[in-house]
Scaffold this motif. Structure first.
Motif, PDB file in Angstrom:
ATOM      1  N   ALA A 180      36.431  43.538  34.819  1.00  0.00           N
ATOM      2  CA  ALA A 180      36.854  42.135  34.908  1.00  0.00           C
ATOM      3  C   ALA A 180      38.080  41.974  35.800  1.00  0.00           C
ATOM      4  O   ALA A 180      38.579  40.857  35.979  1.00  0.00           O
ATOM      5  N   GLY A 181      38.582  43.084  36.345  1.00  0.00           N
ATOM      6  CA  GLY A 181      39.741  43.013  37.231  1.00  0.00           C
ATOM      7  C   GLY A 181      41.069  43.051  36.514  1.00  0.00           C
ATOM      8  O   GLY A 181      42.097  42.713  37.106  1.00  0.00           O
ATOM      9  N   LEU A 182      41.078  43.481  35.249  1.00  0.00           N
ATOM     10  CA  LEU A 182      42.319  43.533  34.479  1.00  0.00           C
ATOM     11  C   LEU A 182      42.937  44.930  34.546  1.00  0.00           C
ATOM     12  O   LEU A 182      42.308  45.904  34.113  1.00  0.00           O
ATOM     13  N   PHE A 234      42.762  55.683  39.901  1.00  0.00           N
ATOM     14  CA  PHE A 234      42.672  54.391  40.590  1.00  0.00           C
ATOM     15  C   PHE A 234      43.965  53.583  40.557  1.00  0.00           C
ATOM     16  O   PHE A 234      44.022  52.492  41.137  1.00  0.00           O
ATOM     17  N   GLN A 235      44.986  54.105  39.880  1.00  0.00           N
ATOM     18  CA  GLN A 235      46.287  53.422  39.819  1.00  0.00           C
ATOM     19  C   GLN A 235      46.130  51.962  39.375  1.00  0.00           C
ATOM     20  O   GLN A 235      46.720  51.047  39.947  1.00  0.00           O
ATOM     21  N   CYS A 236      45.308  51.779  38.332  1.00  0.00           N
ATOM     22  CA  CYS A 236      44.942  50.428  37.915  1.00  0.00           C
ATOM     23  C   CYS A 236      45.478  50.075  36.533  1.00  0.00           C
ATOM     24  O   CYS A 236      44.882  49.264  35.818  1.00  0.00           O
ATOM     25  N   GLY A 237      46.609  50.680  36.148  1.00  0.00           N
ATOM     26  CA  GLY A 237      47.192  50.347  34.852  1.00  0.00           C
ATOM     27  C   GLY A 237      48.392  51.200  34.530  1.00  0.00           C
ATOM     28  O   GLY A 237      49.036  51.758  35.426  1.00  0.00           O
ATOM     29  N   LYS A 241      45.106  44.225  41.812  1.00  0.00           N
ATOM     30  CA  LYS A 241      44.389  44.423  43.061  1.00  0.00           C
ATOM     31  C   LYS A 241      43.635  45.747  43.048  1.00  0.00           C
ATOM     32  O   LYS A 241      42.477  45.831  43.498  1.00  0.00           O
ATOM     33  N   ALA A 242      44.260  46.790  42.500  1.00  0.00           N
ATOM     34  CA  ALA A 242      43.604  48.103  42.414  1.00  0.00           C
ATOM     35  C   ALA A 242      42.377  48.033  41.512  1.00  0.00           C
ATOM     36  O   ALA A 242      41.329  48.600  41.836  1.00  0.00           O
ATOM     37  N   ALA A 243      42.496  47.326  40.383  1.00  0.00           N
ATOM     38  CA  ALA A 243      41.351  47.206  39.475  1.00  0.00           C
ATOM     39  C   ALA A 243      40.213  46.449  40.153  1.00  0.00           C
ATOM     40  O   ALA A 243      39.053  46.865  40.093  1.00  0.00           O
ATOM     41  N   ARG A 244      40.541  45.357  40.828  1.00  0.00           N
ATOM     42  CA  ARG A 244      39.496  44.546  41.473  1.00  0.00           C
ATOM     43  C   ARG A 244      38.821  45.299  42.611  1.00  0.00           C
ATOM     44  O   ARG A 244      37.609  45.225  42.788  1.00  0.00           O
ATOM     45  N   SER A 245      39.599  46.038  43.374  1.00  0.00           N
ATOM     46  CA  SER A 245      39.041  46.696  44.549  1.00  0.00           C
ATOM     47  C   SER A 245      38.136  47.873  44.172  1.00  0.00           C
ATOM     48  O   SER A 245      37.330  48.323  44.999  1.00  0.00           O
ATOM     49  N   HIS A 246      38.255  48.348  42.935  1.00  0.00           N
ATOM     50  CA  HIS A 246      37.418  49.474  42.486  1.00  0.00           C
ATOM     51  C   HIS A 246      36.453  49.050  41.390  1.00  0.00           C
ATOM     52  O   HIS A 246      35.951  49.897  40.645  1.00  0.00           O
TER      53      HIS A 246
END
Length: 219
Positions: A133-135, A152-155, A182-187
């Protein structure tokens, strides 16, 4: 023999996209500038619920904890929600509707406690639901979950205690939040079933050749 891992991830084609309407903020009567931290799932022991509730009792009043789900710990969540204006309980919704709410949050929460080997090496569904969901997501420092966030450096990776969680929550700046989101959305593709099913199809194709799967003709 070879070992293959197939993880339970959400289907990207049915993942919801954010829109102008924010169901959670409307339902909870929050301001548009308030920041939402979402826990979704079973309300039971070992899921870090008491840690999260303690962490949000103090700190920036614009940081709101939303607990959505059902379970034996619902009375505890409701009691804290009555005492603290930035803690909220929301009843569970159907799986078909869940994505509409998930996408409304700013940060996902997946705080599993290291109470057994099953939990230590878990990869909860909600981790991938948040990321799809991009969170960006706050997780416990457990090996397999941490590997996802590190890759992914997403959190944020925290020790499962209220002090560590509060320090991260209250230290998130708009720039850091935007970078992690942005990292979460891009992956997103990496966190969905469309990517994961490739492994399953490859395994089945090896053990069950296409010819064997052809429908039989009537005699």
């Amino acid at each position: 023999s070879n070992v293959f891992i197939v993880r339970n991830k959400p289907v990207l084609s049915i993942a919801h996209q954010p829109d102008e309407r924010n169901l959670l903020k409307e339902t909870l009567e929050l301001e548009r500038g308030d920041r939402l931290f979402l826990y979704q799932g079973i309300l039971e022991r070992g899921r870090g619920l008491e840690i999260l509730l303690d962490a949000f009792e103090e700190g920036d009043p614009q940081n709101h904890l939303v607990v959505m789900g059902y379970g034996s710990w619902e009375p505890l969540v409701r009691e804290r929600a009555e005492r603290f204006p930035n803690i909220h309980f929301h009843p569970a919704v159907s799986p078909q509707e869940l994505g509409k709410y998930t996408v409304c949050a700013d940060v996902g929460l997946c705080l599993i406690e290291d109470c057994c080997l099953s939990y230590r090496y878990c990869l909860p569904n909600k981790l991938f639901e948040y990321l799809a969901a991009g969170l960006p997501t706050i997780i416990s420092n457990l090996p397999d979950m941490a590997r996802v966030i590190d890759n992914f450096q997403c959190g944020w990776i925290v020790e499962p205690n209220s002090e560590s969680v509060a320090a991260v929550v209250n230290g998130i700046t708009p720039d850091i939040l935007a970078e992690k989101a942005k990292a979460a959305r891009s992956h997103r593709q990496e966190f969905t079933w469309e990517e994961e099913e490739r492994t399953l199809i490859a395994v089945y194709s090896k053990d069950f050749p296409t010819q064997a799967a052809q429908p039989r003709r009537a005699g």
